[in-house]
Design a protein around this motif. Structure first.
Motif, PDB file in Angstrom:
ATOM      1  N   GLU A 131      43.256  48.299  44.844  1.00  0.00           N
ATOM      2  CA  GLU A 131      42.181  47.409  44.390  1.00  0.00           C
ATOM      3  C   GLU A 131      42.571  45.917  44.452  1.00  0.00           C
ATOM      4  O   GLU A 131      41.928  45.117  45.128  1.00  0.00           O
ATOM      5  CB  GLU A 131      41.812  47.809  42.948  1.00  0.00           C
ATOM      6  CG  GLU A 131      40.781  46.925  42.283  1.00  0.00           C
ATOM      7  CD  GLU A 131      39.344  47.320  42.639  1.00  0.00           C
ATOM      8  OE1 GLU A 131      39.116  48.490  43.006  1.00  0.00           O
ATOM      9  OE2 GLU A 131      38.469  46.456  42.550  1.00  0.00           O
ATOM     10  N   THR A 151      33.869  49.000  48.181  1.00  0.00           N
ATOM     11  CA  THR A 151      34.308  50.190  47.451  1.00  0.00           C
ATOM     12  C   THR A 151      35.766  50.456  47.780  1.00  0.00           C
ATOM     13  O   THR A 151      36.121  50.612  48.949  1.00  0.00           O
ATOM     14  CB  THR A 151      33.460  51.422  47.839  1.00  0.00           C
ATOM     15  OG1 THR A 151      32.119  51.210  47.399  1.00  0.00           O
ATOM     16  CG2 THR A 151      33.999  52.695  47.197  1.00  0.00           C
ATOM     17  N   GLU A 154      40.504  53.247  44.567  1.00  0.00           N
ATOM     18  CA  GLU A 154      40.892  53.229  43.147  1.00  0.00           C
ATOM     19  C   GLU A 154      39.656  53.236  42.256  1.00  0.00           C
ATOM     20  O   GLU A 154      39.603  53.927  41.252  1.00  0.00           O
ATOM     21  CB  GLU A 154      41.735  51.993  42.849  1.00  0.00           C
ATOM     22  CG  GLU A 154      43.174  52.177  43.239  1.00  0.00           C
ATOM     23  CD  GLU A 154      44.081  51.159  42.566  1.00  0.00           C
ATOM     24  OE1 GLU A 154      43.813  49.966  42.717  1.00  0.00           O
ATOM     25  OE2 GLU A 154      45.025  51.583  41.895  1.00  0.00           O
ATOM     26  N   GLU A 155      38.661  52.455  42.664  1.00  0.00           N
ATOM     27  CA  GLU A 155      37.431  52.377  41.879  1.00  0.00           C
ATOM     28  C   GLU A 155      36.652  53.697  41.956  1.00  0.00           C
ATOM     29  O   GLU A 155      36.135  54.188  40.954  1.00  0.00           O
ATOM     30  CB  GLU A 155      36.580  51.224  42.431  1.00  0.00           C
ATOM     31  CG  GLU A 155      35.319  50.964  41.662  1.00  0.00           C
ATOM     32  CD  GLU A 155      34.382  50.006  42.402  1.00  0.00           C
ATOM     33  OE1 GLU A 155      34.834  49.251  43.290  1.00  0.00           O
ATOM     34  OE2 GLU A 155      33.186  50.034  42.087  1.00  0.00           O
TER      35      GLU A 155
END
Ligand SMILES: [Mg+2]
Length: 229
Positions: A131, A151, A154-155
């Protein structure tokens, strides 16, 4: 026009990841005195790349954590050149993570192609990178203005080629799968992953790698996107 949303991978698709790593290593070799300790730069770099690919495969499969991956790839490479010091590897690793994404390192013609695509489509990034690294990279390379959503794995809590990260990205982008196209350099991770969820995919086969994948489109250089889109 069939496509409305275009999802693009970052590393090795539009960002020359290997060049930025190489340039960062040159600086870190000086800073950490590795030349003085007799470490041969190119051999170190080649071995690091191999170790990094192996460890990333394990990370993608969820076998190892991000922190471990980051230090381990330097630690095992340094060990081969007689430096057995995990704390030193850790310092090298964190300096690398901070400095590498600050490098301006886009592939040729990327900006021209993004300028061409932006008025016609809504553009997004889907990346398996860390990220904070990917956020710095987009900023340092002045890319944020082109992308409506970003995107990261990690998210999304899932990495390409997993279905979940693509579905997460569609939701975030408010995009329908049938109007979406994935562009990426990794046949298995980006393109076969995208095809499996029902998207079309453009395989950026810059190195002309032979394969049997049934991809929607294949390009050898970025500018060819202007013929397809
Ligand atoms: Mg990539």
């Amino acid at each position: 026009m069939k496509y409305k949303h275009i999802f693009i991978d970052l590393d090795r698709t539009i960002y020359d990841f290997d060049k930025s790593t190489h340039d960062t290593f040159l600086e870190l070799f000086d800073k950490f005195g590795l030349y003085d300790r007799g470490v041969p730069f190119e051999q170190f770099f080649e071995l690091y790349k191999k170790n990094n690919v192996d460890l990333w495969d394990q990370y993608r499969e969820g076998k190892i954590a991000k922190k471990f991956l980051n230090v381990q790839r330097f630690d095992i490479t340094l060990k081969k050149f007689g430096i057995n010091d995990r704390a030193f590897a850790g310092r090298f690793a964190s300096d690398y993570l901070i400095n590498s994404p600050l490098k301006k390192s886009l592939f040729p013609n990327v900006i021209e192609v993004l300028e061409y695509l932006k008025p016609k489509y809504t553009l997004h990034i889907i990346t398996n990178g860390f990220e904070e690294v990917q956020v710095s990279k987009l900023e340092a390379n002045d890319l944020n203005k082109y992308f409506t959503t970003v995107t990261t794995s990690e998210e999304a809590k899932a990495k390409k080629p997993k279905r979940r990260i693509f579905e997460y990205a569609f939701k975030k982008a408010d995009a329908k799968v049938e109007e979406s196209l994935m562009i990426g350099d990794d046949l298995e991770v980006d393109i076969l992953g995208a095809l499996a969820v029902g998207m079309d995919g453009v395989y950026c086969n810059y190195d002309n790698i032979p394969h049997n994948g049934e991809v929607t489109f294949e390009i050898k250089e970025m500018l060819e996107l202007k013929n397809i889109l």
